[in-house]
Design a protein around this motif. Structure first.
Motif, mmCIF file in Angstrom:
data_model
loop_
_atom_site.group_PDB
_atom_site.id
_atom_site.type_symbol
_atom_site.label_atom_id
_atom_site.label_comp_id
_atom_site.label_asym_id
_atom_site.label_seq_id
_atom_site.Cartn_x
_atom_site.Cartn_y
_atom_site.Cartn_z
ATOM 1 N N TRP A 283 0.810 -1.214 0.000
ATOM 2 C CA TRP A 283 0.000 0.000 0.000
ATOM 3 C C TRP A 283 0.847 1.270 0.000
ATOM 4 N N GLU A 284 2.033 1.209 0.552
ATOM 5 C CA GLU A 284 2.938 2.354 0.411
ATOM 6 C C GLU A 284 3.283 2.579 -1.056
ATOM 7 N N ARG A 285 3.506 1.480 -1.790
ATOM 8 C CA ARG A 285 3.839 1.617 -3.210
ATOM 9 C C ARG A 285 2.623 2.021 -4.028
ATOM 10 N N LEU A 286 1.445 1.491 -3.713
ATOM 11 C CA LEU A 286 0.252 1.904 -4.445
ATOM 12 C C LEU A 286 -0.057 3.381 -4.197
ATOM 13 N N ASP A 287 0.178 3.853 -2.977
ATOM 14 C CA ASP A 287 0.012 5.290 -2.708
ATOM 15 C C ASP A 287 1.016 6.108 -3.509
ATOM 16 N N TRP A 288 2.234 5.585 -3.612
ATOM 17 C CA TRP A 288 3.271 6.245 -4.421
ATOM 18 C C TRP A 288 2.843 6.311 -5.884
ATOM 19 N N LEU A 289 2.275 5.236 -6.391
ATOM 20 C CA LEU A 289 1.803 5.202 -7.766
ATOM 21 C C LEU A 289 0.608 6.128 -7.967
ATOM 22 N N GLU A 290 -0.293 6.164 -7.000
ATOM 23 C CA GLU A 290 -1.442 7.058 -7.084
ATOM 24 C C GLU A 290 -0.984 8.503 -7.208
ATOM 25 N N ASN A 291 0.020 8.872 -6.433
ATOM 26 C CA ASN A 291 0.559 10.221 -6.506
ATOM 27 C C ASN A 291 1.280 10.457 -7.830
ATOM 28 N N ARG A 292 2.071 9.490 -8.263
ATOM 29 C CA ARG A 292 2.841 9.648 -9.500
ATOM 30 C C ARG A 292 1.920 9.814 -10.704
ATOM 31 N N LEU A 293 0.837 9.050 -10.715
ATOM 32 C CA LEU A 293 -0.050 9.055 -11.874
ATOM 33 C C LEU A 293 -1.136 10.124 -11.772
ATOM 34 N N GLY A 294 -1.121 10.882 -10.690
ATOM 35 C CA GLY A 294 -2.101 11.943 -10.536
ATOM 36 C C GLY A 294 -1.876 13.110 -11.481
ATOM 37 N N GLY A 295 -0.669 13.215 -12.054
ATOM 38 C CA GLY A 295 -0.384 14.337 -12.935
ATOM 39 C C GLY A 295 0.300 13.960 -14.224
ATOM 40 N N ARG A 296 0.305 12.666 -14.538
ATOM 41 C CA ARG A 296 0.936 12.217 -15.777
ATOM 42 C C ARG A 296 0.172 11.005 -16.294
ATOM 43 N N ARG A 297 0.210 10.804 -17.612
ATOM 44 C CA ARG A 297 -0.606 9.735 -18.193
ATOM 45 C C ARG A 297 0.041 8.365 -18.040
#
Length: 336
Positions: free
Chosen positions: A191-205
């Motif tokens: 879940w730490e990594r999924l949160d990291w991915l959620e943040n990363r993909l929040g502003g890029r496709r």
């Protein structure tokens, strides 16, 4: 399993490569090899996607093992007579044993088999997709994308390493943990990594750069199985994928991209996990849900720009023999 109940994946693969120059004794040759996959398996799903994106259907045939197997191996029970129509075998194990009698490690998919000898060449899933992109260029379709561009390789490798450790394999570490501490550790990392991915993909496709890359190919098969299998069956249940706005939109964007969603068979995915993992699900009952029609809902990711295939083009529809059932329909499937 480790002593504390932590799941440890055996990564001792057959690492022989099929290359343009044949340096390992296996040169790229149209029609010589057969890619064996299972629609249920996320590691095999990667190879199916890359083969589609590269347009290699006409030069690298594909056999599809059924979703249910026993401890001996994947079987071809969906094919007429229960045998792969090209290799003539009932179990993938037979191709491994032809390469190494009594092969002692896991009989895994994806695997590429040398048709003339019936021997497995490789089951190194990471190398298979990279080589389909780099070694088979003479036979790729016009417009095949570059999934591993030189300028982005360091970042792709870094992201892919994080994905494998915490997400791709992390869901299995949750699901197969036999101790609370081992499960808690894997759950936190996931879940730490999924949160990291959620943040990363929040502003890029896309994960790296402005096109689909190997990193996206590696994440998608885990995401597409998340709500159907990993959330409940593997106890990865802090949230559903549908409750993570950026990741859910990103996953739908890829699903609706030719070469991704048209490789996914949700019924085979569920049949595999819920039937084969009898230690986790001893009743063998396969859930009817979740509703998968929402995978086709608008995702809105176009606002970030990006070019899915870079300078390339979308692949053609899959051959009729390789088409998966439409969403919401259960059906068997045969290899090409």
């Amino acid at each position: 399993m480790a002593g504390d109940g932590e799941f440890e994946r055996d990564r001792s693969y057959i690492t022989t490569r099929i290359t343009a120059d044949g340096r390992d004794g296996y040169p790229v040759e149209p029609g010589r090899y057969r890619l064996i996959v299972a629609r249920a398996c996320p590691w095999a799903n990667r190879a199916v996607i890359v083969r589609r994106l590269m347009g290699l259907e006409g030069v690298l045939s594909m056999g599809v093992a059924g979703p249910v197997h026993d401890e001996r191996s994947w079987t071809f029970h969906l094919d007429p007579g229960g045998r792969d129509p090209v290799l003539g075998i009932e179990r993938l194990q037979e191709a491994y044993f032809r390469r190494q009698p009594g092969y002692p490690r896991g009989i895994t998919v994806p695997a590429i088999v040398d048709v003339p000898t019936g021997e497995v060449v490789t089951n190194d899933f990471e190398r298979i997709t990279l080589d389909l992109g780099s070694q088979w260029t003479a036979h790729q379709r016009d417009g095949a994308p570059d999934l591993y561009p030189q300028r982005w390789r360091d970042e792709i490798d870094d992201v892919a390493d994080k994905l494998y450790r915490d997400v791709n394999n992390g869901v299995y570490q949750c699901g197969f943990a036999t101790g609370q501490k081992a499960y808690d550790k894997a759950y936190r990392a996931l879940w730490e990594r999924l949160d990291w991915l959620e943040n990363r993909l929040g502003g890029r496709r896309y994960l790296v750069g402005d096109t689909i890359t190997e990193a996206d190919v590696r994440l998608f098969p885990t995401l597409v199985r998340f709500d159907a299998v990993y959330h409940g069956h593997f106890k990865c249940n802090r949230q559903k994928l549908t409750e993570l706005p950026a990741l859910w939109a990103y996953a739908r964007d890829l699903f609706q991209t030719p070469g991704f969603g048209d490789t996914v068979d949700f019924e085979q995915i569920k049949a595999h996990y819920y039937v084969v993992h009898s230690d986790i699900n001893p009743t063998g009952v396969v859930p009817r849900g979740p509703d998968t029609s929402n995978w086709l809902s608008p995702h809105g990711r176009e606002r970030f720009g990006g070019r899915p295939f870079g300078e390339g083009t979308p692949p053609a529809p899959p051959p009729s023999a390789e088409r998966v059932p439409p969403l919401g329909h259960a059906a068997g499937e045969r290899g090409a």
